[in-house]
Design a protein around this motif. Structure first.
Motif, PDB file in Angstrom:
ATOM      1  N   LYS A 215       1.031  -1.047  -0.861  1.00  0.00           N
ATOM      2  CA  LYS A 215       0.106   0.053   0.003  1.00  0.00           C
ATOM      3  C   LYS A 215       0.923   1.147  -0.143  1.00  0.00           C
ATOM      4  N   ARG A 216       1.896   1.434   0.589  1.00  0.00           N
ATOM      5  CA  ARG A 216       2.656   2.355   0.386  1.00  0.00           C
ATOM      6  C   ARG A 216       3.209   3.334  -0.973  1.00  0.00           C
ATOM      7  N   LEU A 217       3.724   1.626  -1.480  1.00  0.00           N
ATOM      8  CA  LEU A 217       3.953   2.376  -3.088  1.00  0.00           C
ATOM      9  C   LEU A 217       3.010   2.436  -3.653  1.00  0.00           C
ATOM     10  N   SER A 218       2.090   1.956  -3.296  1.00  0.00           N
ATOM     11  CA  SER A 218       1.140   2.565  -4.543  1.00  0.00           C
ATOM     12  C   SER A 218       0.214   3.732  -3.735  1.00  0.00           C
ATOM     13  N   ALA A 219       0.240   4.482  -2.761  1.00  0.00           N
ATOM     14  CA  ALA A 219      -0.008   5.401  -1.853  1.00  0.00           C
ATOM     15  C   ALA A 219       1.180   6.190  -2.519  1.00  0.00           C
ATOM     16  N   MET A 220       2.346   6.006  -2.554  1.00  0.00           N
ATOM     17  CA  MET A 220       2.950   7.304  -2.601  1.00  0.00           C
ATOM     18  C   MET A 220       3.137   7.140  -4.788  1.00  0.00           C
ATOM     19  N   ARG A 221       2.795   6.582  -5.533  1.00  0.00           N
ATOM     20  CA  ARG A 221       2.631   6.317  -6.463  1.00  0.00           C
ATOM     21  C   ARG A 221       0.906   6.880  -6.872  1.00  0.00           C
ATOM     22  N   GLY A 222      -0.058   7.365  -6.613  1.00  0.00           N
ATOM     23  CA  GLY A 222      -1.613   7.776  -6.614  1.00  0.00           C
ATOM     24  C   GLY A 222      -0.661   9.004  -5.892  1.00  0.00           C
ATOM     25  N   HIS A 223       0.086   9.573  -4.933  1.00  0.00           N
ATOM     26  CA  HIS A 223       0.368  11.005  -4.741  1.00  0.00           C
ATOM     27  C   HIS A 223       1.054  11.371  -5.743  1.00  0.00           C
ATOM     28  N   GLN A 224       1.218  10.967  -6.467  1.00  0.00           N
ATOM     29  CA  GLN A 224       2.455  11.948  -7.607  1.00  0.00           C
ATOM     30  C   GLN A 224       1.074  11.889  -8.472  1.00  0.00           C
ATOM     31  N   VAL A 225       0.016  11.703  -8.675  1.00  0.00           N
ATOM     32  CA  VAL A 225      -1.470  12.073  -9.467  1.00  0.00           C
ATOM     33  C   VAL A 225      -2.865  12.367  -8.607  1.00  0.00           C
ATOM     34  N   GLY A 226      -2.369  12.721  -7.593  1.00  0.00           N
ATOM     35  CA  GLY A 226      -3.321  13.267  -7.302  1.00  0.00           C
ATOM     36  C   GLY A 226      -4.698  12.295  -6.480  1.00  0.00           C
ATOM     37  N   THR A 227      -4.337  11.116  -6.310  1.00  0.00           N
ATOM     38  CA  THR A 227      -5.263   9.472  -5.825  1.00  0.00           C
ATOM     39  C   THR A 227      -4.926   8.976  -5.342  1.00  0.00           C
ATOM     40  N   GLU A 228      -5.476   8.881  -4.059  1.00  0.00           N
ATOM     41  CA  GLU A 228      -5.120   7.738  -3.288  1.00  0.00           C
ATOM     42  C   GLU A 228      -3.982   6.257  -3.379  1.00  0.00           C
ATOM     43  N   PHE A 229      -4.532   5.807  -4.426  1.00  0.00           N
ATOM     44  CA  PHE A 229      -3.240   4.916  -4.604  1.00  0.00           C
ATOM     45  C   PHE A 229      -3.439   4.651  -6.438  1.00  0.00           C
ATOM     46  N   ALA A 230      -2.517   3.896  -7.112  1.00  0.00           N
ATOM     47  CA  ALA A 230      -1.906   4.377  -8.319  1.00  0.00           C
ATOM     48  C   ALA A 230      -0.569   2.641  -8.387  1.00  0.00           C
ATOM     49  N   GLU A 231      -0.521   2.502  -9.974  1.00  0.00           N
ATOM     50  CA  GLU A 231       0.444   1.671  -9.950  1.00  0.00           C
ATOM     51  C   GLU A 231       0.940   2.125 -11.399  1.00  0.00           C
ATOM     52  N   ALA A 232       2.274   1.760 -11.060  1.00  0.00           N
ATOM     53  CA  ALA A 232       2.866   2.948 -12.353  1.00  0.00           C
ATOM     54  C   ALA A 232       4.275   1.709 -13.357  1.00  0.00           C
ATOM     55  N   PHE A 233       3.640   2.698 -14.565  1.00  0.00           N
ATOM     56  CA  PHE A 233       4.756   1.846 -15.635  1.00  0.00           C
ATOM     57  C   PHE A 233       4.988   2.464 -16.711  1.00  0.00           C
ATOM     58  N   VAL A 234       6.206   1.825 -17.306  1.00  0.00           N
ATOM     59  CA  VAL A 234       6.682   2.079 -18.520  1.00  0.00           C
ATOM     60  C   VAL A 234       6.693   1.344 -18.969  1.00  0.00           C
ATOM     61  N   GLN A 235       5.813   2.666 -20.324  1.00  0.00           N
ATOM     62  CA  GLN A 235       5.899   1.301 -21.861  1.00  0.00           C
ATOM     63  C   GLN A 235       6.203   1.008 -22.902  1.00  0.00           C
ATOM     64  N   HIS A 236       6.745  -0.256 -23.483  1.00  0.00           N
ATOM     65  CA  HIS A 236       7.906  -0.199 -23.695  1.00  0.00           C
ATOM     66  C   HIS A 236       7.494   0.350 -25.867  1.00  0.00           C
ATOM     67  N   ARG A 237       8.184   1.039 -26.551  1.00  0.00           N
ATOM     68  CA  ARG A 237       7.868   1.157 -27.315  1.00  0.00           C
ATOM     69  C   ARG A 237       8.808   1.907 -28.544  1.00  0.00           C
ATOM     70  N   GLY A 238       9.616   0.548 -28.538  1.00  0.00           N
ATOM     71  CA  GLY A 238      10.686   0.413 -29.318  1.00  0.00           C
ATOM     72  C   GLY A 238       9.931  -0.295 -30.340  1.00  0.00           C
ATOM     73  N   HIS A 239      10.524  -0.300 -30.992  1.00  0.00           N
ATOM     74  CA  HIS A 239      10.325  -1.075 -33.515  1.00  0.00           C
ATOM     75  C   HIS A 239      10.173  -2.657 -32.875  1.00  0.00           C
ATOM     76  N   PRO A 240       9.603  -3.259 -33.254  1.00  0.00           N
ATOM     77  CA  PRO A 240       8.041  -2.470 -33.497  1.00  0.00           C
ATOM     78  C   PRO A 240       6.690  -3.092 -32.784  1.00  0.00           C
ATOM     79  N   PHE A 241       7.107  -2.836 -31.773  1.00  0.00           N
ATOM     80  CA  PHE A 241       6.148  -2.663 -30.635  1.00  0.00           C
ATOM     81  C   PHE A 241       4.352  -1.619 -30.984  1.00  0.00           C
ATOM     82  N   PRO A 242       3.504  -1.326 -30.857  1.00  0.00           N
ATOM     83  CA  PRO A 242       2.555  -0.497 -30.682  1.00  0.00           C
ATOM     84  C   PRO A 242       3.662   0.408 -29.802  1.00  0.00           C
ATOM     85  N   GLN A 243       2.711   1.896 -30.923  1.00  0.00           N
ATOM     86  CA  GLN A 243       3.095   2.655 -29.679  1.00  0.00           C
ATOM     87  C   GLN A 243       2.355   3.782 -28.886  1.00  0.00           C
TER      88      GLN A 243
END
Length: 254
Positions: A215-243
């Motif tokens: 919950k602490r990690l979820s709360a930290m990520r939520g705080h970044q975007v103004g919500t109580e809890f969130a999950e964070a991801f990095v999208q892979h955008r290298g060729h030829p993956f969906p953009q």
């Protein structure tokens, strides 16, 4: 790559160990279920080193059961590739297993570990997932039948443990946040299925508060975007993956 709604609504979370998904992306999986996605959770290992008292075989059996019970809470399916803890390696045999797993599931979205994380099992799974995501839809890449609609999936990387780059100590900058506030209790219920690991983490890591640490990690990520809890991801955008960012489109991502 994105053709409106004309794609398989199948998501695969492929991670190293039982309970990794529950820590890192189960909230997002629950959000996908709300949009009628089919969910698969797969682990490279059954977590056979996750005990100070049980044998490898005994704890592996316990943890497979815990993972299957957790997956059932969101109507998903659990898979295990039966590699061994602290011995996950990107090699020909493991690569074949993962490509065949992807081939049988034919996911259009894959969630996996980031390139850099606190233990090498996670980093090796990252390589295996990237390989299979690229290769599984190639007709000659597997002897298994090619599921209609198979193609290179959207690929997302979870946070590393505690959200930190293990080499610099800096917080990873995500490309997308998913608001999981309304499903945090269900995510906690999924994590609670892994009862064996609360004891293990306390004994080996000196770490208690199994659910509270998630919950602490979820709360930290939520705080970044103004919500109580969130999950964070990095999208892979290298060729030829969906953009396009499919999570933003279907989960109301902030």
């Amino acid at each position: 790559m994105h053709e409106g709604l004309h794609f398989r609504k199948v998501a695969l979370a492929f991670l190293a160990h039982p309970d990794d998904a529950e820590f890192l992306c189960a909230g997002t999986l629950l959000r996908l279920v709300e949009h009628d996605w089919e969910i698969h959770i797969a682990t490279a290992t059954p977590g056979d080193c996750g005990s100070t008292t049980l044998s490898a075989g005994q704890i592996a059996e316990v943890r497979r059961g815990e993972a299957a019970n957790s997956a059932r809470l969101l109507g998903g399916t659990y898979h295990c590739l039966e590699e061994h803890d602290v011995n996950v390696i990107f090699d020909k045999t493991a690569n074949r297993k993962v490509i065949d797993l992807f081939r049988s599931i034919a996911p259009s979205m894959v969630i996996t570990h980031p390139r850099l994380d606190y233990m090498l099992d996670h980093e090796q799974v990252h390589l295996l997932a990237r390989s299979a995501a690229f290769a599984y839809s190639i007709p000659n890449a597997s002897k298994l039948p090619l599921v209609p609609g198979s193609k290179i999936p959207w690929l997302y990387y979870c946070d590393p443990i505690e959200g930190c780059d293990p080499y610099s100590g800096e917080i990873v900058c995500p490309t997308v946040h998913v608001d999981i506030t309304r499903v945090i209790d269900r995510k906690s219920e999924m994590l609670a299925c892994h009862a064996s690991q609360r004891e293990w983490l306390h004994e080996h890591h000196g770490m208690d508060e199994y659910i509270e640490s998630m919950k602490r990690l979820s709360a930290m990520r939520g705080h970044q975007v103004g919500t109580e809890f969130a999950e964070a991801f990095v999208q892979h955008r290298g060729h030829p993956f969906p953009q396009t960012d499919i999570l933003s489109e279907i989960c109301g991502v902030i």
